[in-house]
Design an enzyme around this catalytic site. Structure first.
Site, PDB file in Angstrom:
ATOM      1  N   HIS A 180       0.988  -1.542  -0.119  1.00 59.39           N
ATOM      2  CA  HIS A 180      -0.053   0.310   0.069  1.00 59.39           C
ATOM      3  C   HIS A 180       1.343   1.370   0.166  1.00 59.39           C
ATOM      4  O   HIS A 180       0.459   1.931   1.298  1.00 59.39           O
ATOM      5  CB  HIS A 180      -1.194   0.175   1.267  1.00 59.39           C
ATOM      6  CG  HIS A 180      -2.059  -0.982   1.510  1.00 59.39           C
ATOM      7  ND1 HIS A 180      -2.626  -1.409  -0.164  1.00 59.39           N
ATOM      8  CD2 HIS A 180      -2.278  -2.040   2.609  1.00 59.39           C
ATOM      9  CE1 HIS A 180      -2.756  -2.021   0.506  1.00 59.39           C
ATOM     10  NE2 HIS A 180      -3.157  -2.592   1.712  1.00 59.39           N
ATOM     11  N   GLU A 229      -5.943  -9.399   3.678  1.00 57.91           N
ATOM     12  CA  GLU A 229      -5.289 -10.482   4.248  1.00 57.91           C
ATOM     13  C   GLU A 229      -6.300 -10.927   4.807  1.00 57.91           C
ATOM     14  O   GLU A 229      -6.791 -11.833   5.049  1.00 57.91           O
ATOM     15  CB  GLU A 229      -4.681  -9.851   5.939  1.00 57.91           C
ATOM     16  CG  GLU A 229      -4.180 -10.916   6.096  1.00 57.91           C
ATOM     17  CD  GLU A 229      -2.958 -10.310   6.977  1.00 57.91           C
ATOM     18  OE1 GLU A 229      -3.093 -10.279   8.334  1.00 57.91           O
ATOM     19  OE2 GLU A 229      -2.308  -8.988   6.973  1.00 57.91           O
ATOM     20  N   CYS A 242       0.966 -10.193  14.536  1.00 50.64           N
ATOM     21  CA  CYS A 242       2.826  -9.698  13.996  1.00 50.64           C
ATOM     22  C   CYS A 242       3.501  -8.940  15.098  1.00 50.64           C
ATOM     23  O   CYS A 242       3.442  -8.014  15.632  1.00 50.64           O
ATOM     24  CB  CYS A 242       3.136  -8.688  12.813  1.00 50.64           C
ATOM     25  SG  CYS A 242       4.630  -8.915  12.565  1.00 50.64           S
ATOM     26  N   SER A 257      -2.812   2.103   3.508  1.00 47.79           N
ATOM     27  CA  SER A 257      -2.682   0.873   4.513  1.00 47.79           C
ATOM     28  C   SER A 257      -3.122   0.618   5.408  1.00 47.79           C
ATOM     29  O   SER A 257      -2.662   1.629   6.548  1.00 47.79           O
ATOM     30  CB  SER A 257      -0.448   1.193   4.620  1.00 47.79           C
ATOM     31  OG  SER A 257      -0.143   0.897   5.862  1.00 47.79           O
ATOM     32  N   SER A 258      -3.045  -0.636   6.441  1.00 49.74           N
ATOM     33  CA  SER A 258      -3.840  -0.543   7.847  1.00 49.74           C
ATOM     34  C   SER A 258      -3.040  -0.780   8.787  1.00 49.74           C
ATOM     35  O   SER A 258      -3.133   0.456  10.165  1.00 49.74           O
ATOM     36  CB  SER A 258      -4.442  -2.121   7.315  1.00 49.74           C
ATOM     37  OG  SER A 258      -4.927  -2.984   8.913  1.00 49.74           O
ATOM     38  N   SER A 299       5.237  -0.984   4.317  1.00 49.90           N
ATOM     39  CA  SER A 299       5.379  -0.872   3.690  1.00 49.90           C
ATOM     40  C   SER A 299       6.205  -0.057   3.317  1.00 49.90           C
ATOM     41  O   SER A 299       6.696   0.863   1.652  1.00 49.90           O
ATOM     42  CB  SER A 299       4.459  -1.162   2.724  1.00 49.90           C
ATOM     43  OG  SER A 299       3.038  -0.044   3.068  1.00 49.90           O
TER      44      SER A 299
END
Length: 340
Positions: free
Chosen positions: A101, A188, A250, A278-279, A324
């Site tokens: 993203h 995801e 994570c 982006s989450s 990212s």
């Protein structure tokens, strides 16, 4: 003057003759093949690799610049060796959806002959074309569909996400209802749901309106907040007879979120750098904003507002980046802020 540690080493070698030296060399030479094998296999032990033909490298950077109170906390990224894929196949590479993203990275990839294609448009690809499944992963039926089209499928699903997919697939087949904490529309989560026949209960905050079954297996999107996970388990426990819970957030995400939570509490302003879609970056922004009202979310240095850069009342500025966000984008932001 000879330092003590050097003296100790010299004492160790006293009495060493030619025979002893030769014996030592022989032992070292004998160990070389073993050392080589360990070196080659080390990634299999230290970082599970679940990618066909390619590897995944994980790096964590956490630095603090005390001289001017400018901090960069917990950047983590997974990088796919596209050069290796291109050398192997010598053709254009496609990714199933944007690889990450971040618009700047997407543009960079296109300049290097790597293009994004959505699943509904895969019919435009020809047999033998190479398509990479991104880190978010996809459902099992998507992989089978791609292979049925005789495409070369390179599975670059994040190892942590693959772990969730395996758990969901295993326990749904054992009769457990799968509960996923996360954004229902996030790729995801969509991919994870695809490993239990798309029958999972998905909650974005740990709240449930529907009646819960007796057997439940709960997992989480890797970038979720810890407080949402705790809320999920607290709400499931009183109503479920048999609960299997796997906190699949994570570890790097947790560290990054804790870091920005602490940093934003002592900062006059916070800059969150990363893709707007982006989450994990969005969650970093939400955490920082809850502690520091002067928090902004930007994709790159071009979005830095002038009044923010030149604000002399900001004595301490915190900077964090999403998973990212490339180094060069972060460094550009740092360079601008260091100059004022």
């Amino acid at each position: 003057y000879i330092p003590t540690n050097v003296k100790t080493r010299l004492e160790f070698f006293k009495g060493y003759g030619i025979k002893e030296l030769i014996s030592t060399v022989i032992v070292l030479v004998a160990l070389l093949p073993i050392s080589f094998i360990v070196y080659k296999l080390k990634d299999n032990f230290l970082l599970p690799v679940v990618i066909e033909f390619i590897g995944v490298a994980g790096t964590i950077i956490a630095t603090t610049k005390d001289d001017n109170n400018l901090c960069v906390v917990s950047q983590i990224k997974y990088m796919i060796d596209f050069s290796k894929i291109q050398k192997q196949y010598s053709k254009k590479i496609y990714t199933l959806g944007p690889l990450i993203h971040n618009n700047d990275v997407v543009k960079f990839l296109e300049e290097n002959n790597i293009y994004s294609v959505e699943f509904e448009n895969v019919d435009m690809l020809k047999e033998g074309d190479v398509i990479v499944i991104r880190s978010h992963g996809v459902g099992s039926e998507v992989i089978e569909s791609l292979k049925a089209r005789n495409l070369i499928v390179v599975n670059a699903t994040c190892p942590y996400v693959t772990n969730i997919q395996k758990k969901v697939n295993k326990y749904s087949s054992l009769g457990y209802k799968i509960v996923i904490l996360g954004d229902k529309k996030h790729p995801e989560v969509t991919g994870i749901n695809g490993w239990c026949n798309n029958e999972a209960i998905v909650t974005n905050n740990g709240e449930f309106n529907e009646e819960l079954p007796n057997k439940v297996c709960a997992v989480s999107q890797t970038t979720e907040k810890e407080e949402n996970w705790k809320n999920t388990i607290n709400n499931l426990t009183p109503h479920v007879k048999e609960l299997l819970s796997f906190n699949t957030i994570c570890s790097a995400t947790e560290v990054r979120q804790k870091s920005i939570d602490e940093l934003s509490k002592v900062s006059d302003a916070v800059i969150v750098v990363g893709g707007k879609n982006s989450s994990n970056t969005t969650k970093l922004y939400e955490i920082a904003k809850s502690n520091c009202t002067n928090t902004i979310h930007i994709e790159n240095v071009n979005e830095l507002p002038k009044e923010f850069i030149e604000n002399e009342s900001f004595e301490k500025i915190g900077i964090t980046a999403g998973a990212s966000t490339p180094d060069w984008i972060i460094n550009e932001v740092i360079s601008i802020m260091e100059g004022f």
